[in-house]
Design a protein around this motif. Structure first.
Motif, PDB file in Angstrom:
ATOM      1  N   HIS A  10       0.830  -1.198   0.000  1.00 49.15           N
ATOM      2  CA  HIS A  10       0.000   0.000   0.000  1.00 49.15           C
ATOM      3  C   HIS A  10       0.872   1.259   0.000  1.00 49.15           C
ATOM      4  O   HIS A  10       1.880   1.320   0.699  1.00 49.15           O
ATOM      5  N   GLN A  11       0.474   2.254  -0.774  1.00 55.06           N
ATOM      6  CA  GLN A  11       1.188   3.531  -0.816  1.00 55.06           C
ATOM      7  C   GLN A  11       0.417   4.574  -0.009  1.00 55.06           C
ATOM      8  O   GLN A  11      -0.811   4.612  -0.062  1.00 55.06           O
ATOM      9  N   LEU A  12       1.148   5.383   0.716  1.00 58.05           N
ATOM     10  CA  LEU A  12       0.558   6.482   1.477  1.00 58.05           C
ATOM     11  C   LEU A  12       1.307   7.758   1.154  1.00 58.05           C
ATOM     12  O   LEU A  12       2.543   7.757   1.118  1.00 58.05           O
ATOM     13  N   HIS A  13       0.552   8.837   0.941  1.00 54.68           N
ATOM     14  CA  HIS A  13       1.191  10.134   0.756  1.00 54.68           C
ATOM     15  C   HIS A  13       1.865  10.535   2.061  1.00 54.68           C
ATOM     16  O   HIS A  13       1.412  10.183   3.153  1.00 54.68           O
ATOM     17  N   TYR A  14       2.940  11.272   1.933  1.00 54.85           N
ATOM     18  CA  TYR A  14       3.766  11.659   3.068  1.00 54.85           C
ATOM     19  C   TYR A  14       2.927  12.227   4.224  1.00 54.85           C
ATOM     20  O   TYR A  14       3.122  11.851   5.376  1.00 54.85           O
ATOM     21  N   GLU A  15       1.992  13.106   3.928  1.00 48.94           N
ATOM     22  CA  GLU A  15       1.197  13.746   4.981  1.00 48.94           C
ATOM     23  C   GLU A  15       0.410  12.721   5.797  1.00 48.94           C
ATOM     24  O   GLU A  15       0.320  12.821   7.011  1.00 48.94           O
ATOM     25  N   LYS A  16      -0.156  11.721   5.145  1.00 46.47           N
ATOM     26  CA  LYS A  16      -0.903  10.683   5.859  1.00 46.47           C
ATOM     27  C   LYS A  16       0.044   9.714   6.557  1.00 46.47           C
ATOM     28  O   LYS A  16      -0.254   9.215   7.644  1.00 46.47           O
ATOM     29  N   ALA A  17       1.168   9.444   5.943  1.00 43.92           N
ATOM     30  CA  ALA A  17       2.150   8.535   6.536  1.00 43.92           C
ATOM     31  C   ALA A  17       2.640   9.065   7.877  1.00 43.92           C
ATOM     32  O   ALA A  17       2.883   8.283   8.802  1.00 43.92           O
ATOM     33  N   MET A  18       2.762  10.377   7.987  1.00 46.48           N
ATOM     34  CA  MET A  18       3.264  10.986   9.226  1.00 46.48           C
ATOM     35  C   MET A  18       2.432  10.558  10.431  1.00 46.48           C
ATOM     36  O   MET A  18       2.967  10.368  11.519  1.00 46.48           O
ATOM     37  N   GLY A  19       1.129  10.412  10.250  1.00 50.50           N
ATOM     38  CA  GLY A  19       0.244  10.038  11.352  1.00 50.50           C
ATOM     39  C   GLY A  19       0.292   8.562  11.702  1.00 50.50           C
ATOM     40  O   GLY A  19      -0.241   8.147  12.734  1.00 50.50           O
ATOM     41  N   LYS A  20       0.929   7.755  10.886  1.00 47.06           N
ATOM     42  CA  LYS A  20       0.971   6.306  11.110  1.00 47.06           C
ATOM     43  C   LYS A  20       2.337   5.816  11.599  1.00 47.06           C
ATOM     44  O   LYS A  20       2.458   4.721  12.122  1.00 47.06           O
ATOM     45  N   ILE A  21       3.358   6.626  11.410  1.00 47.08           N
ATOM     46  CA  ILE A  21       4.721   6.224  11.788  1.00 47.08           C
ATOM     47  C   ILE A  21       4.899   6.312  13.295  1.00 47.08           C
ATOM     48  O   ILE A  21       4.426   7.245  13.940  1.00 47.08           O
ATOM     49  N   GLN A  22       5.588   5.319  13.854  1.00 50.29           N
ATOM     50  CA  GLN A  22       5.886   5.291  15.277  1.00 50.29           C
ATOM     51  C   GLN A  22       7.398   5.225  15.480  1.00 50.29           C
ATOM     52  O   GLN A  22       8.127   4.732  14.622  1.00 50.29           O
ATOM     53  N   THR A  23       7.844   5.699  16.618  1.00 49.88           N
ATOM     54  CA  THR A  23       9.258   5.584  16.969  1.00 49.88           C
ATOM     55  C   THR A  23       9.659   4.110  16.934  1.00 49.88           C
ATOM     56  O   THR A  23       8.957   3.257  17.463  1.00 49.88           O
ATOM     57  N   GLY A  24      10.780   3.859  16.270  1.00 48.98           N
ATOM     58  CA  GLY A  24      11.271   2.495  16.130  1.00 48.98           C
ATOM     59  C   GLY A  24      10.910   1.848  14.811  1.00 48.98           C
ATOM     60  O   GLY A  24      11.411   0.769  14.499  1.00 48.98           O
ATOM     61  N   ASP A  25      10.042   2.487  14.029  1.00 47.93           N
ATOM     62  CA  ASP A  25       9.737   1.948  12.705  1.00 47.93           C
ATOM     63  C   ASP A  25      10.990   2.017  11.843  1.00 47.93           C
ATOM     64  O   ASP A  25      11.829   2.914  11.989  1.00 47.93           O
TER      65      ASP A  25
END
Length: 196
Positions: A10-25
């Protein structure tokens, strides 16, 4: 090649990806640069680089070790808009993944402080140029062994940091570790490809 699990995700635009990324990813790069293409070919991999991500104050930062610089931290946004201060985005594909240890609901989140603290302690350490030569020698001549030192290629840096929280990625029989080893680990789950 175990990194094929990243192809077609799945592809996510950068702006939406920011809300899904967690420390340690984990951040995996499949670059189109000359060095990137060489790394992919030499390691029989889809990936040319690995780093890990850190959330801080509504920003996502990248901890990585890169040629000519060593261990550094840069905003993920720079990959998307101003990679290496060129005014252009990263030339290649960017993928995120998460180790299953960080998915476990019983994971002690305070261990992330150790992960990030280790990375901070290693800031400005040199990139391991001699390790690249050893890897090339092993690939071309079938000889050589990894030697631990205080210099890091990208995958050694990520591996060292994650070992501090009990995560051990596989290595080659000679002791080398490439982005491929981390990406193809069965405990690493692809999340999405980041696009602009």
């Amino acid at each position: 090649m175990g990194t094929n699990k990243f192809q077609g995700i799945h592809q996510l635009h950068y702006e939406k990806a920011m809300g899904k990324i967690q420390t340690g990813d984990l951040l995996f790069c499949s670059g189109s640069y000359r060095v990137s293409e060489f790394i992919k070919k030499a390691s029989n991999s889809f990936m040319s680089h690995v780093a890990f991500l850190f959330e801080w104050n509504d920003r996502v930062l990248v901890f990585e070790s890169v040629e000519n610089v060593g261990v550094r931290i840069v905003p993920l946004m720079h990959y998307m808009t101003n990679y290496e201060n060129t005014g252009k985005k990263y030339n290649g594909a960017l993928f995120t993944a998460r180790h299953d240890k960080l998915i476990d609901p019983y994971f002690d989140r305070t261990l992330l402080d150790i992960l990030v603290g280790t990375a901070i302690d290693l800031l400005n350490r040199n990139y391991d140029q001699t390790e690249i030569i050893r890897i090339l020698t092993r690939i071309k001549l079938g000889i050589g062994q990894h030697k631990d030192n205080y210099e890091y290629i990208c995958s050694e840096f990520v591996d060292h940091c994650f070992r501090q929280i009990g995560v051990h990625f596989p290595r080659s029989k000679e002791g080398f570790i490439y982005p491929e080893h981390i990406a193809s680990d069965s405990n690493v789950y692809p999340l999405f490809e980041i696009i602009s």
